[in-house]
Design a protein around this motif. Structure first.
Motif, PDB file in Angstrom:
ATOM      1  N   VAL A 168     -10.024  -8.640 -12.078  1.00 33.57           N
ATOM      2  CA  VAL A 168      -8.824  -9.430 -11.786  1.00 33.57           C
ATOM      3  C   VAL A 168      -9.197 -10.784 -11.171  1.00 33.57           C
ATOM      4  O   VAL A 168     -10.367 -11.055 -10.881  1.00 33.57           O
ATOM      5  CB  VAL A 168      -7.826  -8.633 -10.901  1.00 33.57           C
ATOM      6  N   SER A 188      -1.713  -6.828  -6.651  1.00 34.41           N
ATOM      7  CA  SER A 188      -0.602  -6.756  -5.690  1.00 34.41           C
ATOM      8  C   SER A 188      -1.078  -7.041  -4.264  1.00 34.41           C
ATOM      9  O   SER A 188      -0.330  -7.575  -3.442  1.00 34.41           O
ATOM     10  CB  SER A 188       0.080  -5.386  -5.750  1.00 34.41           C
ATOM     11  N   ASN A 193      -9.963  -8.571  -1.499  1.00 29.60           N
ATOM     12  CA  ASN A 193      -8.815  -8.619  -2.421  1.00 29.60           C
ATOM     13  C   ASN A 193      -7.782  -9.627  -1.930  1.00 29.60           C
ATOM     14  O   ASN A 193      -6.632  -9.285  -1.607  1.00 29.60           O
ATOM     15  CB  ASN A 193      -8.124  -7.249  -2.513  1.00 29.60           C
ATOM     16  N   CYS A 240      -1.720  -1.742  -2.216  1.00 30.27           N
ATOM     17  CA  CYS A 240      -2.125  -1.733  -3.623  1.00 30.27           C
ATOM     18  C   CYS A 240      -1.153  -0.844  -4.386  1.00 30.27           C
ATOM     19  O   CYS A 240      -0.996   0.337  -4.041  1.00 30.27           O
ATOM     20  CB  CYS A 240      -3.547  -1.198  -3.732  1.00 30.27           C
ATOM     21  N   VAL A 241      -0.525  -1.368  -5.426  1.00 21.51           N
ATOM     22  CA  VAL A 241       0.479  -0.602  -6.180  1.00 21.51           C
ATOM     23  C   VAL A 241      -0.122   0.658  -6.802  1.00 21.51           C
ATOM     24  O   VAL A 241       0.597   1.625  -7.050  1.00 21.51           O
ATOM     25  CB  VAL A 241       1.145  -1.443  -7.297  1.00 21.51           C
ATOM     26  N   VAL A 242      -1.403   0.636  -7.040  1.00 17.39           N
ATOM     27  CA  VAL A 242      -2.053   1.785  -7.677  1.00 17.39           C
ATOM     28  C   VAL A 242      -2.320   2.891  -6.650  1.00 17.39           C
ATOM     29  O   VAL A 242      -1.920   4.043  -6.829  1.00 17.39           O
ATOM     30  CB  VAL A 242      -3.382   1.337  -8.337  1.00 17.39           C
ATOM     31  N   HIS A 243      -2.965   2.546  -5.552  1.00 19.95           N
ATOM     32  CA  HIS A 243      -3.334   3.571  -4.567  1.00 19.95           C
ATOM     33  C   HIS A 243      -2.130   4.096  -3.797  1.00 19.95           C
ATOM     34  O   HIS A 243      -2.136   5.223  -3.319  1.00 19.95           O
ATOM     35  CB  HIS A 243      -4.412   3.019  -3.626  1.00 19.95           C
ATOM     36  N   GLU A 296      -7.479   2.584   0.384  1.00 15.14           N
ATOM     37  CA  GLU A 296      -6.193   1.903   0.157  1.00 15.14           C
ATOM     38  C   GLU A 296      -5.068   2.915  -0.039  1.00 15.14           C
ATOM     39  O   GLU A 296      -3.907   2.527  -0.234  1.00 15.14           O
ATOM     40  CB  GLU A 296      -6.288   0.988  -1.071  1.00 15.14           C
ATOM     41  N   CYS A 311      -4.163   0.690 -13.067  1.00 15.07           N
ATOM     42  CA  CYS A 311      -3.846  -0.655 -12.579  1.00 15.07           C
ATOM     43  C   CYS A 311      -3.336  -1.514 -13.745  1.00 15.07           C
ATOM     44  O   CYS A 311      -4.092  -1.777 -14.689  1.00 15.07           O
ATOM     45  CB  CYS A 311      -5.078  -1.300 -11.961  1.00 15.07           C
ATOM     46  N   TYR A 319      -2.784  -4.610 -13.801  1.00 12.74           N
ATOM     47  CA  TYR A 319      -3.446  -5.923 -13.846  1.00 12.74           C
ATOM     48  C   TYR A 319      -4.796  -5.824 -14.567  1.00 12.74           C
ATOM     49  O   TYR A 319      -5.142  -6.686 -15.361  1.00 12.74           O
ATOM     50  CB  TYR A 319      -3.651  -6.459 -12.431  1.00 12.74           C
TER      51      TYR A 319
HETATM   52  S1  SF4 Z   1      -6.170  -1.409  -8.257  1.00  4.57           S
HETATM   53 FE1  SF4 Z   1      -5.207  -3.251  -9.104  1.00  4.57          FE
HETATM   54  S2  SF4 Z   1      -3.507  -3.735  -7.691  1.00  4.57           S
HETATM   55 FE2  SF4 Z   1      -4.869  -2.272  -6.644  1.00  4.57          FE
HETATM   56  S3  SF4 Z   1      -6.251  -3.530  -5.416  1.00  4.57           S
HETATM   57 FE3  SF4 Z   1      -7.287  -3.143  -7.384  1.00  4.57          FE
HETATM   58  S4  SF4 Z   1      -6.694  -4.884  -8.673  1.00  4.57           S
HETATM   59 FE4  SF4 Z   1      -5.276  -4.887  -6.945  1.00  4.57          FE
END
Ligand code: SF4
Length: 324
Positions: free
Chosen positions: A85, A111, A138, A195-198, A223, A281, A283
């Motif tokens: 990213v 995010s 990040n 983090c939208v994923v974690h 996270e 993720c 992104y």
């Molecule tokens: S998983 Fe995606 S949203 Fe989460 S910190 Fe990594 S790059 Fe950012």
């Protein structure tokens, strides 16, 4: 730098997650990228969360964001292509300023990086005068530039303690901040980033895994929510999670992090069964084989950082490298 595998070996590595027709369709593109890479004297960096066909098919260097940026400094290449990213591409550019750094999609954001601005950091400094600011890697280069030092999830505790201050502002991830706070006497002032994923993972997911697979080991990224971290057998950065599996060789494991990472590392541990709730993720998925081909062909996707921002951000990253 790892050598590129042939079609058969690549299919063996990805067969659990990629069908044979998908692989056959992707192979000419993979071959084209390898050729363009040679012509442009480029090196392709892939984060652990990248699609397996990118991770195993075209990448030269693989790892977490800091590993990638550091490895990139050591290779001979005029061009770096970041399959990750935007903030990762910025970090690579900060550490390799004379090279072209290409990002195959500028929609590959984060995010966490979006959760805080330089003005937010300045406001925190006004609210807590004299308290040093640690910003997670990040973050944008602009946020790093107004921070005292950066950190990653693997060195966050060490960096916080190395500052020798009784209070530290730690941005932007509240869960990583909590993880650090639980291990130190230093008072941690944090920010409401996530983090939208974690953040997708819940305690109920861990309980369900343990009910289905009584022997399972659950290892989680910091996270994740505190309740998920507390229920895990181990908490660590992406590289620490991989190292733990390599060392402990559990029969069954769930890596509570972006689930593509399990797909990517599973082929290296055939004796370990990987199970987990899956969170992808969005992104990272903006990076595609087509996008990589296009930037290599056209020289597009150049990552640039304004000199005034780059100087400050480089100082914060350099301080982290000194302290870690
Ligand atoms: S998983 Fe995606 S949203 Fe989460 S910190 Fe990594 S790059 Fe950012």
């Amino acid at each position: 730098m790892l050598s590129q595998v042939g079609k058969h070996e690549l299919y063996e590595r990805v067969r659990k997650v990629v069908t044979e027709p998908e692989m056959t369709l992707a192979w000419p593109l993979i071959a084209e990228i390898r050729e363009l890479k040679r012509a442009r004297e480029a090196v392709i960096l892939a984060h652990n969360y990248q699609h397996p066909l990118i991770f195993h098919g075209v990448a030269d260097l693989r790892g977490d964001s800091l590993q990638l940026a550091r490895l990139a400094q050591e290779v001979e290449a005029r061009t770096l292509v970041m399959c990750g990213v935007h903030f990762m591409a910025e970090t690579a550019k900060l550490l390799s300023p004379k090279r072209s750094v290409l990002l195959p999609s500028f929609e590959a954001g984060c995010s966490l990086a979006d959760a805080i601005t330089p003005e937010d950091v300045r406001a925190l400094r006004r609210q807590y005068p004299g308290v040093p600011v640690v910003s997670y890697v990040n973050t944008t280069a602009a946020v790093k530039a107004v921070s005292d030092v950066c950190c990653t999830s693997s060195n966050a505790l060490k960096i916080v303690e190395a500052l020798g201050s009784p209070r530290v502002i730690f941005v932007p991830d509240r869960h990583l901040a909590g993880h650090v706070a639980r291990q130190t006497e230093v008072e941690i002032i944090t920010w409401e980033g996530g983090c939208v994923v974690h953040e997708e993972f819940r305690l109920a997911d861990i309980e369900a895994l343990r009910a289905s697979y009584p022997q399972i080991k659950v290892i989680a990224h910091p996270e994740c929510h505190a309740e998920v971290q507390e229920a895990a057998d181990m908490v660590g950065s992406t590289s620490a999670l991989i190292d733990w599996v390599a060392q402990e060789k559990p029969r069954e494991v769930a890596m509570i992090t972006e689930c593509t990472m399990s797909d990517n590392v599973a082929s290296h541990f055939p004796e370990v069964a990987f199970h987990q709730p899956c969170s992808i993720c969005p992104y990272m998925r903006k990076i595609t084989l087509e996008g990589i081909r296009d930037v290599l062909r056209d020289g597009s996707g150049q990552v640039e950082i304004a000199p005034t921002i780059a100087a400050g951000a480089r100082r914060a990253v350099a301080r982290m490298l000194e302290l870690s």
